[in-house]
Design a protein around this motif. Structure first.
Motif, PDB file in Angstrom:
ATOM      1  N   SER A 123     -60.651  66.066  28.469  1.00  0.00           N
ATOM      2  CA  SER A 123     -60.856  64.981  27.518  1.00  0.00           C
ATOM      3  C   SER A 123     -62.283  64.465  27.569  1.00  0.00           C
ATOM      4  CB  SER A 123     -59.872  63.844  27.797  1.00  0.00           C
ATOM      5  OG  SER A 123     -58.536  64.285  27.655  1.00  0.00           O
ATOM      6  N   GLU A 163     -57.816  73.295  25.538  1.00  0.00           N
ATOM      7  CA  GLU A 163     -58.266  72.051  24.927  1.00  0.00           C
ATOM      8  C   GLU A 163     -59.518  71.540  25.642  1.00  0.00           C
ATOM      9  OE1 GLU A 163     -56.490  67.819  23.261  1.00  0.00           O
ATOM     10  OE2 GLU A 163     -55.284  69.052  24.619  1.00  0.00           O
ATOM     11  N   GLY A 164     -60.536  71.266  24.858  1.00  0.00           N
ATOM     12  CA  GLY A 164     -61.806  70.827  25.421  1.00  0.00           C
ATOM     13  C   GLY A 164     -62.725  71.953  25.817  1.00  0.00           C
ATOM     14  N   ASN A 180     -64.292  66.774  25.564  1.00  0.00           N
ATOM     15  CA  ASN A 180     -64.019  66.530  24.143  1.00  0.00           C
ATOM     16  C   ASN A 180     -64.793  65.311  23.639  1.00  0.00           C
ATOM     17  OD1 ASN A 180     -62.313  68.668  23.785  1.00  0.00           O
ATOM     18  ND2 ASN A 180     -60.454  67.518  24.196  1.00  0.00           N
ATOM     19  N   HIS A 218     -61.666  66.756  16.755  1.00  0.00           N
ATOM     20  CA  HIS A 218     -61.352  66.308  18.107  1.00  0.00           C
ATOM     21  C   HIS A 218     -60.575  64.997  18.137  1.00  0.00           C
ATOM     22  CE1 HIS A 218     -63.716  69.539  19.624  1.00  0.00           C
ATOM     23  NE2 HIS A 218     -64.859  69.072  19.148  1.00  0.00           N
TER      24      HIS A 218
END
Length: 769
Positions: free
Chosen positions: A730, A423-424, A733, A647
């Motif tokens: 995060s 993720e990211g 993101n 996202h």
């Protein structure tokens, strides 16, 4: 009659193994004698049988009586009488049983005891081995321990012959005090491998030394020396075997003869598969074998392991060409016990589209393709149970894609728990069934867009004009076995269609499942067959038979394998269980796998990765801070609104609801409430922008990043330092989300700057439109 003490004759000193061989031969004689006594009277019971039996019985009795008489002035030789009785006992017993059988046969016919009595007597004599014991054989004694250092401090020289030298090393070690090394037998002159017997003092047991302590005594590799119980003996005697090289079997017994006897001969593990040539290396024996002309090669992995005396299936690696020839590698210990960590160089694609994801069993890099210059995108399947190493393998591939400029879309059907490190770090990280389904719809739309825009092309040229798009779907069985039949059908259609035609326009799909069984693919045979036509990685599974998992079509003809165990042990699994070792004492096999590609099978292990706080932090660092590869504007438009909001998982749920409704898909009852709440939020009933009244909304993460960039360009590291309460992925993101909205852009690797609003206002009133 006067008696005096006799001086017993000196015992015969022989090597320890010679005593065992004589006992085996004597037991064979007792078996033959008991059989003859039981069967002989049934075949002939005439007068010669009676005379022969009486003759042997009488002669033996007279001989034994002569040994019981005093020997003149020396008196009775009791030791000699005992040994004479041991020699005469078996003959008297067999003769008496034989005569009884003959008389029964002459006067009453056959009775059951005619078989039972000789059998019982033979079993008793085989167990006692009285003839061998009567010879007074003893194992070769330990050489005299070395004398202490002289006045000048020098030690006496070590014995010149190898067996005495080994016993000398054992005697001078502090850890072996109270024991002796006897019956040393070298397997072959010129090789250090040997076996011996360790004898403790009377009433004491042989200490259980560790592998390190044993290796230190003889200065040999750790794990090459083992202590085992001696059958029929107590803990005061142990057998020691030292095999520091792999060739003790090959050179001591003759490997060609051994192969013929155990494998290629009649009744062997692979009859007819002959040894063409072989060589002994430092850590393995490698043999080239051939099937007979007109026959396909077949080497059943389990049977060959058993024939060669291998208790760890991962120590035997079999490779074949699918016709007649095969290559068999026999390792001293598992060749993949320890593997290093990956580097950026390993995971950067070469001009042939390959990266290195681990190490082959023979020490060479294990290379796989991210892109085929001739065929385009790659498709494939990875199968493995929980803990087998699927996640590390997928992350290595994703890092390779990031470093090589490939667009990565990841569908994590476990709600983001299976591959949280991604993720990211990738262009799209979809969580759960509905997000993954939306991602597949977008990928299919991108594929169709590329097809329309490249009608004048016959194949895909990477980066001209589009990047390679790779879709990774982890735990895909959750979607292909979805209880909603409409969702299941659409997902199966999208995956199969992308598998079938996406390769030509640079769109590939990799699936990760528990096994290759159809039930783990929603009974979708087309998906399995398409995946099997690419790269297939088979790790440890929970299936008891890997052959039933659909290896047809991917494994070379004649190839057979055993499932990879969960743990491996230096001494073998059964030996470890017998010794009472804990499960944690073994080495995990996570990452070990067979890779099937280009018609061959490769045994390898992925590079090592280390977890910290539940994440593979070393792999996260390998992703780097560079810009995440993404779609062109035309592709992004084709991917629809779902791609623009990829996202923002909350808003994406609302977008997907509309997209799925267009496909005739309605949410399950428990999801309808969630969608309703999100739809209300989208309409403004649940959320208010900052400054619009009704209470101030806390700034979102993109808000905070946008404000930080007001002072000028900042690197991701600086942004993360300014936002210590936010996860690093995060922050990345959020920067990407600002880029998608036209509010920020990268100016160099890992450095971002703010883009002012087109209307000239500097203030940013929230991420949502």
């Amino acid at each position: 009659m006067a008696t005096t003490t006799q001086t017993p004759a000196a015992p015969r000193v022989v090597p320890g193994p010679e005593i065992h061989r004589q006992v085996k031969r004597e037991r064979g004689w007792h078996l033959a004698a008991a059989t003859a006594v039981a069967v002989g009277p049934q075949l002939y019971d005439g007068p010669w049988a009676v005379l022969g039996g009486f003759g042997v019985l009488t002669a033996t009795g007279v001989w034994l009586y002569s040994k019981s008489r005093p020997n003149g002035e020396d008196g009775m030789d009791y030791v000699g009488l005992l040994r004479s009785s041991q020699l005469a006992g078996p003959v008297l017993g067999y003769s008496g049983a034989y005569l009884a059988d003959v008389f029964r046969q002459l006067h009453g016919g056959f009775a059951w005891w005619q078989i039972a009595v000789p059998a019982a007597w033979g079993a008793l004599m085989a167990w006692a081995a009285p003839i061998t014991r009567s010879k007074g054989l003893v194992p070769a004694a330990l050489p005299t321990p070395p004398a202490p250092a002289g006045p000048d401090g020098t030690l006496p020289p070590a014995p010149s012959d190898y067996p005495s030298f080994l016993a000398w090393l054992w005697a001078r070690s502090e850890r072996t005090t109270g024991t002796r090394l006897v019956a040393v037998e070298q397997y072959l002159p010129g090789r250090p491998d040997f076996e011996a017997i360790v004898v403790a003092q009377a009433g004491r047991e042989v200490p259980r030394l560790t592998d390190e302590q044993l290796a230190a005594v003889f200065d040999m590799p750790v794990g090459s020396i083992r202590l085992r119980p001696v059958p029929g003996s107590g803990p005061g005697r142990m057998r020691l075997t030292a095999r520091p090289t792999l060739t003790e079997l090959a050179e001591a017994a003759g490997f060609p003869a051994f192969w013929e006897e155990r494998v290629s001969g009649a009744g062997g593990a692979a009859p007819g598969v002959t040894l063409a040539r072989w060589r002994a290396e430092e850590d393995r024996i490698v043999a080239q074998v051939q099937a007979p002309v007109g026959k396909e090669i077949s080497l059943p992995h389990g049977k060959v392991c058993s024939a060669l005396g291998i208790d760890d299936v991962s120590r035997l690696v079999i490779e074949t060409d699918g016709v007649r020839n095969g290559l068999v590698s026999i390792y001293k210990r598992n060749p993949l016990m320890k593997v290093r960590s990956a580097t950026a160089e390993d995971l950067t694609m070469d001009d042939k589209g390959r990266i290195s994801i681990g190490v082959r069993h023979d020490g060479k890099p294990s290379k796989v393709r991210l892109f085929d210059p001739q065929l385009g995108a790659i498709r494939g399947i990875t199968a493995g149970a929980t803990g087998a190493g699927k996640s590390v393998l997928q992350l290595l591939l994703l890092v390779g894609e990031r470093l090589s400029g490939i667009i990565s879309w990841v569908g994590d059907l476990q709600g983001g728990k299976s591959l949280p490190e991604a993720e990211g770090q990738v262009d799209w990280f979809a969580k759960g069934e509905y997000e993954v389904l939306g991602m597949l719809l977008a990928a299919h739309a991108v594929m169709k867009y590329r097809e329309r825009e490249s009608k004048d092309r016959g194949d895909f040229a990477i980066n001209r004009p589009w990047r390679l798009l790779s879709i990774t779907l982890d735990e895909i069985n959750r979607l292909l076995s979805h209880p909603n039949e409409v969702i299941k059908a659409i997902a199966a259609y999208l995956i199969a269609d992308i598998q079938k035609t996406g390769r030509k326009v640079g769109v590939g799909v990799r699936l990760a499942v528990q096994s290759l069984h159809l039930k783990d693919l929603g009974d979708e045979e087309a998906i399995r067959q398409q995946g099997k036509s690419g790269m297939v990685v088979l790790m440890r599974t929970l299936s008891s038979s890997t052959q039933s998992m659909g290896l047809d079509g991917i494994a070379p003809l004649g190839f057979q394998m055993e499932n990879i165990p969960a743990r491996i042990y230096e001494t073998g699994q059964i030996e470890a269980l017998f010794d009472g070792e804990d499960d944690e004492d073994g080495e995990s096999t996570a990452g070990m796998a067979y890779i099937f590609t280009d018609g061959r099978a490769e045994f390898m292990r992925t590079f090592t990765a280390h977890k910290k706080d539940g994440l593979y932090v070393d792999l996260i660092e390998l992703f780097g801070d560079g810009e995440v590869p993404t779609l062109t504007p035309g592709e992004a438009a084709a991917a629809s609104e779902a791609y623009a909001w990829r996202h923002d998982h909350e808003h994406l749920a609302v977008v997907l609801q509309a997209l799925l409704a267009e496909q005739g898909i309605s949410a399950a009852p428990e999801e309808e409430a969630m969608f309703a709440a999100l739809a209300k939020a989208k309409s403004g009933g649940g959320k208010k922008k900052a400054g619009s009244g009704g209470g101030q909304k806390a700034p979102s993460l993109p808000d905070r990043v946008y404000e930080l960039l007001a002072d000028g360009p900042m690197s991701l590291k600086e942004l993360r330092a300014a936002l210590p309460d936010v996860e690093s992925t995060s922050v990345s993101n959020a920067a990407t989300a600002l880029k998608d909205k036209g509010l920020a852009e990268p100016v160099s690797r890992g450095v971002w700057r703010r883009i002012e609003r087109a209307d000239g206002h500097d203030d940013y009133d929230g991420y949502e439109d």
